[in-house]
Design a protein around this motif. Structure first.
Motif, mmCIF file in Angstrom:
data_model
loop_
_atom_site.group_PDB
_atom_site.id
_atom_site.type_symbol
_atom_site.label_atom_id
_atom_site.label_comp_id
_atom_site.label_asym_id
_atom_site.label_seq_id
_atom_site.Cartn_x
_atom_site.Cartn_y
_atom_site.Cartn_z
ATOM 1 N N THR A 156 52.295 40.280 -15.865
ATOM 2 C CA THR A 156 52.486 41.399 -14.938
ATOM 3 C C THR A 156 51.227 41.608 -14.093
ATOM 4 N N HIS A 157 51.403 42.367 -13.017
ATOM 5 C CA HIS A 157 50.288 42.677 -12.134
ATOM 6 C C HIS A 157 49.169 43.392 -12.891
ATOM 7 N N ALA A 158 49.531 44.378 -13.694
ATOM 8 C CA ALA A 158 48.527 45.168 -14.423
ATOM 9 C C ALA A 158 47.691 44.297 -15.359
ATOM 10 N N ARG A 159 48.337 43.430 -16.119
ATOM 11 C CA ARG A 159 47.599 42.573 -17.056
ATOM 12 C C ARG A 159 46.748 41.540 -16.323
ATOM 13 N N ALA A 160 47.305 40.945 -15.285
ATOM 14 C CA ALA A 160 46.547 39.951 -14.513
ATOM 15 C C ALA A 160 45.338 40.593 -13.846
ATOM 16 N N LEU A 161 45.526 41.787 -13.311
ATOM 17 C CA LEU A 161 44.423 42.479 -12.647
ATOM 18 C C LEU A 161 43.338 42.872 -13.654
ATOM 19 N N ALA A 162 43.734 43.268 -14.854
ATOM 20 C CA ALA A 162 42.753 43.587 -15.893
ATOM 21 C C ALA A 162 41.944 42.345 -16.271
ATOM 22 N N THR A 163 42.613 41.206 -16.418
ATOM 23 C CA THR A 163 41.921 39.961 -16.737
ATOM 24 C C THR A 163 41.020 39.539 -15.583
ATOM 25 N N CYS A 173 46.598 34.616 -8.228
ATOM 26 C CA CYS A 173 47.811 34.123 -7.558
ATOM 27 C C CYS A 173 49.025 34.978 -7.934
ATOM 28 N N GLN A 174 50.000 34.981 -7.031
ATOM 29 C CA GLN A 174 51.244 35.707 -7.253
ATOM 30 C C GLN A 174 52.407 34.849 -6.786
ATOM 31 N N SER A 175 53.486 34.906 -7.545
ATOM 32 C CA SER A 175 54.714 34.231 -7.160
ATOM 33 C C SER A 175 55.882 34.900 -7.875
ATOM 34 N N GLY A 176 56.869 35.306 -7.131
ATOM 35 C CA GLY A 176 58.070 35.883 -7.715
ATOM 36 C C GLY A 176 57.822 37.119 -8.565
ATOM 37 N N GLY A 177 56.843 37.925 -8.207
ATOM 38 C CA GLY A 177 56.568 39.140 -8.962
ATOM 39 C C GLY A 177 55.702 38.935 -10.190
#
Length: 63
Positions: free
Chosen positions: A35-42, A8-12
């Motif tokens: 952040t996007h990078a950390r969330a994508l890694a997880t 999920c994403q909200s407000g960056g």
């Protein structure tokens, strides 16, 4: 009912949401917002089966 996950994403900010059934109730757990990078890694680790603790139980909320 199966357990399912959402990226999920909200407000960056990004987080992962898990929806599952526990004792006849729907339970939703969310990872910390990051952040996007950390969330994508997880997220990638979760899909690979190497990240089993992506979601913190204390963040659970029953709906």
């Amino acid at each position: 009912m199966p357990t399912f996950y959402e990226l999920c994403q909200s407000g960056g900010q990004f987080f992962i949401r898990r929806t599952r059934r526990l004792r006849q109730k729907m339970v939703i757990d969310e990872s910390p917002w990051t952040t996007h990078a950390r969330a994508l890694a997880t997220w990638t680790s979760l899909l690979d089966g190497t990240e089993l603790n992506a979601l913190h139980p204390h963040a659970a909320c029953a709906t």
